[in-house]
Design a protein around this motif. Sequence first.
Motif, PDB file in Angstrom:
ATOM      1  N   LYS A 144       0.810  -1.216   0.000  1.00  0.00           N
ATOM      2  CA  LYS A 144       0.000   0.000   0.000  1.00  0.00           C
ATOM      3  C   LYS A 144       0.850   1.275   0.000  1.00  0.00           C
ATOM      4  O   LYS A 144       0.335   2.353  -0.238  1.00  0.00           O
ATOM      5  CB  LYS A 144      -0.921   0.009   1.217  1.00  0.00           C
ATOM      6  CG  LYS A 144      -1.875  -1.161   1.238  1.00  0.00           C
ATOM      7  CD  LYS A 144      -2.656  -1.187   2.534  1.00  0.00           C
ATOM      8  CE  LYS A 144      -3.394  -2.492   2.635  1.00  0.00           C
ATOM      9  NZ  LYS A 144      -3.760  -2.845   3.970  1.00  0.00           N
ATOM     10  N   ASP A 145       2.155   1.150   0.255  1.00  0.00           N
ATOM     11  CA  ASP A 145       2.989   2.342   0.394  1.00  0.00           C
ATOM     12  C   ASP A 145       3.059   3.165  -0.889  1.00  0.00           C
ATOM     13  O   ASP A 145       3.173   4.379  -0.844  1.00  0.00           O
ATOM     14  CB  ASP A 145       4.381   1.996   0.908  1.00  0.00           C
ATOM     15  CG  ASP A 145       5.145   1.027   0.022  1.00  0.00           C
ATOM     16  OD1 ASP A 145       4.503   0.223  -0.682  1.00  0.00           O
ATOM     17  OD2 ASP A 145       6.381   1.060   0.053  1.00  0.00           O
ATOM     18  N   PHE A 146       2.949   2.524  -2.057  1.00  0.00           N
ATOM     19  CA  PHE A 146       2.957   3.292  -3.295  1.00  0.00           C
ATOM     20  C   PHE A 146       1.774   4.250  -3.329  1.00  0.00           C
ATOM     21  O   PHE A 146       1.907   5.427  -3.633  1.00  0.00           O
ATOM     22  CB  PHE A 146       2.925   2.385  -4.528  1.00  0.00           C
ATOM     23  CG  PHE A 146       2.772   3.180  -5.795  1.00  0.00           C
ATOM     24  CD1 PHE A 146       3.886   3.740  -6.400  1.00  0.00           C
ATOM     25  CD2 PHE A 146       1.525   3.443  -6.336  1.00  0.00           C
ATOM     26  CE1 PHE A 146       3.755   4.530  -7.526  1.00  0.00           C
ATOM     27  CE2 PHE A 146       1.381   4.229  -7.465  1.00  0.00           C
ATOM     28  CZ  PHE A 146       2.502   4.767  -8.067  1.00  0.00           C
ATOM     29  N   VAL A 147       0.587   3.741  -3.015  1.00  0.00           N
ATOM     30  CA  VAL A 147      -0.625   4.565  -3.050  1.00  0.00           C
ATOM     31  C   VAL A 147      -0.545   5.661  -1.995  1.00  0.00           C
ATOM     32  O   VAL A 147      -0.876   6.814  -2.259  1.00  0.00           O
ATOM     33  CB  VAL A 147      -1.885   3.687  -2.865  1.00  0.00           C
ATOM     34  CG1 VAL A 147      -3.131   4.543  -2.765  1.00  0.00           C
ATOM     35  CG2 VAL A 147      -1.997   2.687  -3.999  1.00  0.00           C
ATOM     36  N   ILE A 148      -0.079   5.310  -0.815  1.00  0.00           N
ATOM     37  CA  ILE A 148       0.062   6.303   0.265  1.00  0.00           C
ATOM     38  C   ILE A 148       1.022   7.410  -0.164  1.00  0.00           C
ATOM     39  O   ILE A 148       0.737   8.593   0.003  1.00  0.00           O
ATOM     40  CB  ILE A 148       0.540   5.619   1.564  1.00  0.00           C
ATOM     41  CG1 ILE A 148      -0.571   4.704   2.090  1.00  0.00           C
ATOM     42  CG2 ILE A 148       0.949   6.654   2.604  1.00  0.00           C
ATOM     43  CD1 ILE A 148      -0.121   3.763   3.192  1.00  0.00           C
ATOM     44  N   HIS A 149       2.152   7.019  -0.751  1.00  0.00           N
ATOM     45  CA  HIS A 149       3.127   8.018  -1.212  1.00  0.00           C
ATOM     46  C   HIS A 149       2.536   8.881  -2.336  1.00  0.00           C
ATOM     47  O   HIS A 149       2.700  10.094  -2.345  1.00  0.00           O
ATOM     48  CB  HIS A 149       4.403   7.318  -1.688  1.00  0.00           C
ATOM     49  CG  HIS A 149       5.389   8.251  -2.297  1.00  0.00           C
ATOM     50  ND1 HIS A 149       6.161   9.092  -1.529  1.00  0.00           N
ATOM     51  CD2 HIS A 149       5.719   8.490  -3.590  1.00  0.00           C
ATOM     52  CE1 HIS A 149       6.927   9.817  -2.328  1.00  0.00           C
ATOM     53  NE2 HIS A 149       6.674   9.475  -3.578  1.00  0.00           N
ATOM     54  N   TYR A 150       1.846   8.244  -3.284  1.00  0.00           N
ATOM     55  CA  TYR A 150       1.279   8.971  -4.406  1.00  0.00           C
ATOM     56  C   TYR A 150       0.247   9.992  -3.929  1.00  0.00           C
ATOM     57  O   TYR A 150       0.235  11.135  -4.375  1.00  0.00           O
ATOM     58  CB  TYR A 150       0.631   8.007  -5.402  1.00  0.00           C
ATOM     59  CG  TYR A 150       0.089   8.702  -6.625  1.00  0.00           C
ATOM     60  CD1 TYR A 150       0.899   8.896  -7.736  1.00  0.00           C
ATOM     61  CD2 TYR A 150      -1.215   9.169  -6.675  1.00  0.00           C
ATOM     62  CE1 TYR A 150       0.416   9.535  -8.873  1.00  0.00           C
ATOM     63  CE2 TYR A 150      -1.708   9.811  -7.802  1.00  0.00           C
ATOM     64  CZ  TYR A 150      -0.881   9.995  -8.891  1.00  0.00           C
ATOM     65  OH  TYR A 150      -1.361  10.640 -10.011  1.00  0.00           O
ATOM     66  N   LEU A 151      -0.609   9.570  -3.025  1.00  0.00           N
ATOM     67  CA  LEU A 151      -1.666  10.458  -2.546  1.00  0.00           C
ATOM     68  C   LEU A 151      -1.160  11.446  -1.500  1.00  0.00           C
ATOM     69  O   LEU A 151      -1.847  12.418  -1.192  1.00  0.00           O
ATOM     70  CB  LEU A 151      -2.821   9.640  -1.964  1.00  0.00           C
ATOM     71  CG  LEU A 151      -3.569   8.761  -2.964  1.00  0.00           C
ATOM     72  CD1 LEU A 151      -4.577   7.874  -2.250  1.00  0.00           C
ATOM     73  CD2 LEU A 151      -4.256   9.606  -4.029  1.00  0.00           C
ATOM     74  N   LYS A 152       0.029  11.175  -0.956  1.00  0.00           N
ATOM     75  CA  LYS A 152       0.622  12.041   0.079  1.00  0.00           C
ATOM     76  C   LYS A 152      -0.404  12.316   1.182  1.00  0.00           C
ATOM     77  O   LYS A 152      -0.768  13.460   1.440  1.00  0.00           O
ATOM     78  CB  LYS A 152       1.123  13.336  -0.535  1.00  0.00           C
ATOM     79  CG  LYS A 152       2.232  13.133  -1.552  1.00  0.00           C
ATOM     80  CD  LYS A 152       2.606  14.429  -2.234  1.00  0.00           C
ATOM     81  CE  LYS A 152       3.704  14.292  -3.239  1.00  0.00           C
ATOM     82  NZ  LYS A 152       3.504  13.396  -4.333  1.00  0.00           N
ATOM     83  N   THR A 153      -0.851  11.257   1.805  1.00  0.00           N
ATOM     84  CA  THR A 153      -2.005  11.360   2.674  1.00  0.00           C
ATOM     85  C   THR A 153      -1.791  10.731   4.042  1.00  0.00           C
ATOM     86  O   THR A 153      -0.958   9.856   4.201  1.00  0.00           O
ATOM     87  CB  THR A 153      -3.207  10.672   1.992  1.00  0.00           C
ATOM     88  OG1 THR A 153      -4.345  10.864   2.800  1.00  0.00           O
ATOM     89  CG2 THR A 153      -2.984   9.190   1.813  1.00  0.00           C
ATOM     90  N   ASN A 154      -2.571  11.169   4.970  1.00  0.00           N
ATOM     91  CA  ASN A 154      -2.679  10.506   6.263  1.00  0.00           C
ATOM     92  C   ASN A 154      -3.998   9.760   6.354  1.00  0.00           C
ATOM     93  O   ASN A 154      -4.218   8.981   7.255  1.00  0.00           O
ATOM     94  CB  ASN A 154      -2.596  11.520   7.416  1.00  0.00           C
ATOM     95  CG  ASN A 154      -1.203  12.093   7.538  1.00  0.00           C
ATOM     96  OD1 ASN A 154      -0.231  11.416   7.250  1.00  0.00           O
ATOM     97  ND2 ASN A 154      -1.125  13.351   7.932  1.00  0.00           N
ATOM     98  N   ASN A 155      -4.904  10.055   5.426  1.00  0.00           N
ATOM     99  CA  ASN A 155      -6.222   9.431   5.421  1.00  0.00           C
ATOM    100  C   ASN A 155      -6.424   8.719   4.085  1.00  0.00           C
ATOM    101  O   ASN A 155      -7.082   9.224   3.185  1.00  0.00           O
ATOM    102  CB  ASN A 155      -7.309  10.483   5.647  1.00  0.00           C
ATOM    103  CG  ASN A 155      -8.679   9.866   5.813  1.00  0.00           C
ATOM    104  OD1 ASN A 155      -8.886   8.701   5.482  1.00  0.00           O
ATOM    105  ND2 ASN A 155      -9.616  10.655   6.306  1.00  0.00           N
ATOM    106  N   ILE A 156      -5.844   7.548   3.952  1.00  0.00           N
ATOM    107  CA  ILE A 156      -5.854   6.836   2.664  1.00  0.00           C
ATOM    108  C   ILE A 156      -7.270   6.506   2.206  1.00  0.00           C
ATOM    109  O   ILE A 156      -7.569   6.579   1.031  1.00  0.00           O
ATOM    110  CB  ILE A 156      -4.969   5.573   2.707  1.00  0.00           C
ATOM    111  CG1 ILE A 156      -4.812   5.004   1.294  1.00  0.00           C
ATOM    112  CG2 ILE A 156      -5.518   4.538   3.648  1.00  0.00           C
ATOM    113  CD1 ILE A 156      -3.763   3.952   1.170  1.00  0.00           C
TER     114      ILE A 156
END
Length: 183
Positions: free
Chosen positions: A156-168
């Motif tokens: 999931k880290d790719f999506v988290i990094h892409y969205l630059k989010t704390n609330n995925i």
Amino acid sequence: MPYRSSRRLGGDEAVFSISNFGISNRVVFRNHLDHRRFVTTLAKLARQTTGLSIIAYVLTATSFNLVVHEHERDNLSKFMHKLSVSYAMYFQNKYQSTGKIFQGPFKDTVLDSDDEIMLEICRLHLLPDGFGFDPERYDWSSYGKYLNNRAPWLKKDFVIHYLKTNNIAYDLRYFTQFSTKST
């Protein structure tokens, strides 16, 4: 069974969109037990395989679709071979069938950019909608796993990094809805 040397742009790392279909688009996942068996095998192999990560997946009655990050060359073909053979053996044993169940070698496409990767993840996550299912509640997709923070074997880290989010959950819902309007 699906086994091939994947194309890539260069280097040992690549992200791929993967798909395979039942022969003549026949149903290869007949019920929730078949779906569960495939996802369980996918998760088990993902945990056991070094150099490869599953970013997203979705199963329909006639196909499977994955987004896979290959960290080391040639892991994808071996992984897909194990996954396809394992499921085919289960299917043939359960339904007393013989021969191939998938059309042939899996189809793979290199995803060249972060934007392509995210759009492919969203496309996969929205596939159930085309069959009349709520994508967030569809059990055979990684979308709900992202939203509920389940399936630790997913990368999931790719999506988290892409969205630059704390609330995925919020941002992935927003991005998924936005991507359908922009295509």
